[in-house]
Scaffold this active site. Structure first.
Site, PDB file in Angstrom:
ATOM      1  N   ASN A  54     -25.900  23.496  19.094  1.00 26.87           N
ATOM      2  CA  ASN A  54     -25.476  22.381  17.394  1.00 26.87           C
ATOM      3  C   ASN A  54     -26.389  22.572  16.487  1.00 26.87           C
ATOM      4  O   ASN A  54     -27.466  22.120  16.560  1.00 26.87           O
ATOM      5  CB  ASN A  54     -25.389  20.810  17.636  1.00 26.87           C
ATOM      6  CG  ASN A  54     -25.319  19.664  16.666  1.00 26.87           C
ATOM      7  OD1 ASN A  54     -25.136  20.661  15.630  1.00 26.87           O
ATOM      8  ND2 ASN A  54     -24.893  18.784  17.156  1.00 26.87           N
ATOM      9  N   LYS A  58     -26.418  21.322  13.156  1.00 28.50           N
ATOM     10  CA  LYS A  58     -26.388  19.879  12.312  1.00 28.50           C
ATOM     11  C   LYS A  58     -27.146  20.624  11.080  1.00 28.50           C
ATOM     12  O   LYS A  58     -26.454  21.566  10.684  1.00 28.50           O
ATOM     13  CB  LYS A  58     -27.520  19.351  12.616  1.00 28.50           C
ATOM     14  CG  LYS A  58     -27.546  19.020  14.602  1.00 28.50           C
ATOM     15  CD  LYS A  58     -28.492  17.710  15.184  1.00 28.50           C
ATOM     16  CE  LYS A  58     -28.460  17.424  16.923  1.00 28.50           C
ATOM     17  NZ  LYS A  58     -29.359  16.864  16.735  1.00 28.50           N
ATOM     18  N   HIS A  89     -20.083  13.264  17.855  1.00 27.88           N
ATOM     19  CA  HIS A  89     -21.208  12.937  17.990  1.00 27.88           C
ATOM     20  C   HIS A  89     -21.832  11.989  17.757  1.00 27.88           C
ATOM     21  O   HIS A  89     -21.798  11.064  16.421  1.00 27.88           O
ATOM     22  CB  HIS A  89     -22.131  14.084  17.301  1.00 27.88           C
ATOM     23  CG  HIS A  89     -23.492  15.377  17.921  1.00 27.88           C
ATOM     24  ND1 HIS A  89     -24.060  13.954  17.798  1.00 27.88           N
ATOM     25  CD2 HIS A  89     -23.508  15.564  18.413  1.00 27.88           C
ATOM     26  CE1 HIS A  89     -25.623  14.537  17.811  1.00 27.88           C
ATOM     27  NE2 HIS A  89     -25.383  15.192  17.556  1.00 27.88           N
ATOM     28  N   GLU A 127     -24.741  11.184  16.271  1.00 28.04           N
ATOM     29  CA  GLU A 127     -25.545  11.007  14.566  1.00 28.04           C
ATOM     30  C   GLU A 127     -23.956  10.654  13.793  1.00 28.04           C
ATOM     31  O   GLU A 127     -23.888   9.680  13.121  1.00 28.04           O
ATOM     32  CB  GLU A 127     -25.873  12.216  13.935  1.00 28.04           C
ATOM     33  CG  GLU A 127     -27.436  12.045  14.855  1.00 28.04           C
ATOM     34  CD  GLU A 127     -27.600  13.810  15.469  1.00 28.04           C
ATOM     35  OE1 GLU A 127     -27.174  14.629  14.499  1.00 28.04           O
ATOM     36  OE2 GLU A 127     -28.558  13.837  15.393  1.00 28.04           O
ATOM     37  N   GLU A 161     -24.674  12.632  25.870  1.00 25.51           N
ATOM     38  CA  GLU A 161     -26.258  12.834  24.768  1.00 25.51           C
ATOM     39  C   GLU A 161     -26.081  11.717  24.934  1.00 25.51           C
ATOM     40  O   GLU A 161     -25.720  11.031  23.836  1.00 25.51           O
ATOM     41  CB  GLU A 161     -25.135  13.688  24.075  1.00 25.51           C
ATOM     42  CG  GLU A 161     -25.155  14.736  23.344  1.00 25.51           C
ATOM     43  CD  GLU A 161     -25.014  15.757  22.235  1.00 25.51           C
ATOM     44  OE1 GLU A 161     -26.002  16.373  22.138  1.00 25.51           O
ATOM     45  OE2 GLU A 161     -25.088  15.528  21.014  1.00 25.51           O
ATOM     46  N   GLY A 191     -32.957  14.500  20.155  1.00 24.69           N
ATOM     47  CA  GLY A 191     -33.771  14.621  19.079  1.00 24.69           C
ATOM     48  C   GLY A 191     -35.697  13.949  19.768  1.00 24.69           C
ATOM     49  O   GLY A 191     -36.331  14.092  18.568  1.00 24.69           O
ATOM     50  N   SER A 228     -32.737  16.473  23.748  1.00 22.27           N
ATOM     51  CA  SER A 228     -33.810  17.615  24.154  1.00 22.27           C
ATOM     52  C   SER A 228     -34.245  18.802  25.382  1.00 22.27           C
ATOM     53  O   SER A 228     -35.038  18.476  25.889  1.00 22.27           O
ATOM     54  CB  SER A 228     -35.242  16.608  24.317  1.00 22.27           C
ATOM     55  OG  SER A 228     -35.263  15.166  23.087  1.00 22.27           O
TER      56      SER A 228
HETATM   57  P1  13P Z   1     -31.923  17.707  20.615  1.00 19.49           P
HETATM   58  O1  13P Z   1     -31.513  18.620  21.122  1.00 19.49           O
HETATM   59  O2  13P Z   1     -31.935  18.199  19.266  1.00 19.49           O
HETATM   60  O3  13P Z   1     -32.242  16.810  20.566  1.00 19.49           O
HETATM   61  O4  13P Z   1     -29.645  17.143  19.700  1.00 19.49           O
HETATM   62  C1  13P Z   1     -29.060  16.949  20.666  1.00 19.49           C
HETATM   63  C2  13P Z   1     -27.976  17.113  19.885  1.00 19.49           C
HETATM   64  O5  13P Z   1     -27.894  16.020  19.298  1.00 19.49           O
HETATM   65  C3  13P Z   1     -27.032  18.432  20.140  1.00 19.49           C
HETATM   66  O6  13P Z   1     -25.801  18.037  19.559  1.00 19.49           O
END
Ligand code: 13P
Length: 249
Positions: free
Chosen positions: A9, A11, A95, A97, A167, A173, A213
């Site tokens: 992903n 983003k 997601h 976010e 997640e 992150g 992560s």
């Molecule tokens: P990270 O791997 O950067 O922690 O992000 C995870 C994520 O949100 C994947 O959709």
């Protein structure tokens, strides 16, 4: 047998040129056959340009988001039939976010899951608790509600076709990954709950990915867990070498 699935992903990262360059380099670096399913979720702007680059490869396209309606006056939005049209096979829904920064509710996400299924795409329903919720021992109740409402009113066979991505928000992150056993406990819970919703046979076929992560160092131990069928990778999917290492771990 559930086939491993690794989704990157991206983003809000990469221009069209960067995305195409990455896709060519990744495709050239993978063995044929790869032995597992691989997809990348670029920004919407890169989907159309990536489709012909990925067509002859084992890498599929995934959308990062979708609107719940198929067409209409929804300025700024993209529908599932449009995503199918540009060559997507998968679409993320819910997601963290999107939930946290854009106020998406479980009801909105349920509409997105249904829209993806209607168009013939495979939804990847994202669930996961915040740090506060984990510390208050609410992980299972939060995830249960996200599943129950996110998969509300879906026929059992549609639930079987849906992918779930666990997640934990505190691991996204942050460099803090859930320990493999800690993630496995939640994945087992998710499979059991899907069993209640759609029957244990179908729940046994649902792929449940871990995200938060994920790195070349921890991907193998996570995917070795019984109910972890793949990973949803953020930051580490932006670099060809680290994403390739995760795919091939
Ligand atoms: P990270 O791997 O950067 O922690 O992000 C995870 C994520 O949100 C994947 O959709």
């Amino acid at each position: 047998m559930r086939r491993a699935l690794i989704i990157g992903n991206w983003k809000m990262n990469k221009t069209v040129g960067e995305a195409v360059e990455f896709a060519r380099a990744l495709a050239a670096s993978l063995p044929d056959p790869v032995g597992r399913d691989v997809a990348i979720a670029p920004p919407f702007t890169a989907l159309y340009a990536l489709a012909p680059v990925l067509r002859a490869t084992a890498i599929a396209l995934c959308a990062q988001d979708v609107h719940g309606e198929d067409r209409g006056a929804f300025t700024g939005e993209v529908s599932a039939p449009m995503l199918l049209d540009v060559g997507c096979r998968f679409g993320l829904a819910g997601h963290s976010e999107r939930r946290r920064l854009f106020g998406e509710s479980n009801e909105d996400i349920n509409r997105k899951v249904k829209a993806l299924l209607r168009a013939g795409l495979t939804p990847v329903l994202c669930v996961g608790e915040s740090l506060e919720e984990r510390e208050a021992d609410q992980t299972c109740s939060v995830v249960r509600r996200q599943l129950k409402e996110g998969l509300n009113n879906l026929p059992a066979d549609d639930i079987r076709r849906t992918i779930v991505a666990y997640e934990p928000v505190w691991a996204i992150g942050t460099g803090r990954t859930a320990a493999p056993e800690q993630a496995q406990d939640v994945h087992r819970f998710i499979r059991q709950f899907i069993g209640h919703m759609a029957g244990n046979d179908r729940a046994g076929e649902v792929r449940i990915l871990y995200g938060g992560s994920v790195s070349p160092e921890n991907a193998g131990a996570l995917m070795a867990q019984e109910d972890i069928d793949g990973v949803l990778v953020g930051g580490a999917s932006l670099d060809v070498d680290s994403f390739r290492k995760i795919i091939l771990y």
